[in-house]
Design a protein around this motif. Structure first.
Motif: not given
Length: 329
Positions: A8-11, A78-79, A99-100, A303-306
């Motif tokens: 939820r955070d990531v989306e 996914y991680l 995120l993928t 993408a993970g960093f941003v």
């Protein structure tokens, strides 16, 4: 500080234009020889697979990896882990399901910006799942899209997709009765399907290619997955990939085209080479171009960093502190 970010955070932290910008920066970095990206590791498990995708970004000062595992039958998890090279600190661990899909869409956005005709306004989407959504979002972020058509075999799902994306993008999205009808006249075609297990897994056919079209195909990322027929590769005048090695090793579509003698490597280029003007992208408004994406670790780490940066700004995620102990010698 190490953040744990759930799905939820990531989306909620993903912003497509920002993802496009940061992944473009990462691809440029890789093209200039400033990234270390080994072949991804694919391991078979008792019931599926375990895939590891690492990357070191030397100009950005980052390093990290994505790991995903599971099976088509049971599902996949996914991680993404992101580290800062300075101090070798683990910055974040995050669920990467959404995120993928988002970084795949962002990469399609970059390809579309480089390869589609500048005035392209019509888009066809084959597929109605998460990847279809994120790829359409990215295309609309880089071109003045006015009209979208969508097809998937399930009538209810394609109609729901049309309603949802019409509201989200504030433009006309129309569900169509057949894939051929859907793509007719479209200047950009997004093929984002999961047709595994169907009697005919081919979702897009080369017979439907029209002058000037850009086809963004993202679904065939394993040897057992298909979505685009071999005639598409044969008829395309330019084939652009995000990794030549991974496309040939891992995409069922590419391997089929190679097997049938329809994959001409002389017309295959890497999107990174187009980005830095090392090779040409589109040479004319009538040229037929196929972009075949399989996904890379550079896309994941950037993408993970941003997402991590946005989480810090917004106070999202669970901070578990510096839980990795330093061993000295």
């Amino acid at each position: 500080m190490t953040l744990i970010l759930n799905a939820r955070d990531v989306e909620q932290l993903c912003d497509m234009p920002t993802l496009i910008d940061v992944i473009e920066r990462g691809l440029r970095e890789e093209a200039l020889g400033r990234a270390v990206v080994p072949p991804r590791l694919n391991l078979q498990t008792a019931g599926g697979f375990f895939r590891v995708m690492p990357a070191v970004m030397n100009d950005s000062g980052l390093m990290g990896y994505k790991v995903f595992h599971g099976s088509i039958k049971a599902g996949v998890r996914y991680l993404i882990a992101v580290y800062a090279q300075e101090g070798e600190r683990l910055l974040a661990l995050m669920d990467a399901h959404y995120l993928t899909a988002a970084r795949t869409g962002a990469t399609t956005g970059i390809a579309t910006k480089l390869l589609a005709n500048r005035d392209a306004k019509t888009v066809a989407v084959i597929g109605s799942g998460l990847e279809a959504r994120t790829n359409l979002q990215a295309v609309c972020a880089v071109r003045p899209v006015e009209q979208v058509t969508v097809f998937s075999p399930n009538r209810e799902r394609r109609e729901q997709f049309a309603v949802r994306m019409s509201a989200e993008l504030r433009l006309e999205v129309t569900a169509m009765e057949s894939p051929e009808q859907c793509v007719r006249g479209a200047e950009i075609v997004v093929v984002a399907t999961n047709s595994f297990g169907r009697p005919d897994p081919i979702a897009y056919r080369g017979a439907w290619l029209e002058p000037g079209v850009l086809v963004d195909a993202i679904g065939s990322t394993s040897t057992f997955l298909r979505e685009v027929d071999t005639e598409t590769f044969q008829r395309a005048e330019r084939i652009v990939v995000d990794s030549k090695v991974q496309a040939e090793d891992e995409s069922g579509d590419v391997r089929a085209a190679i097997s049938e003698g329809k994959y001409d490597r002389d017309k295959v280029v890497d999107i990174k080479e187009v980005l830095i003007d090392k090779v040409a992208g589109r040479s004319s408004s009538q040229q037929i171009i196929l972009f075949k994406s399989v996904g890379t670790a550079v896309q994941d780490v950037m993408a993970g960093f941003v997402v991590y940066e946005q989480a810090v700004r917004q106070g999202r995620g669970q901070d578990v502190g510096e839980f990795l102990e330093l061993k000295t010698f």
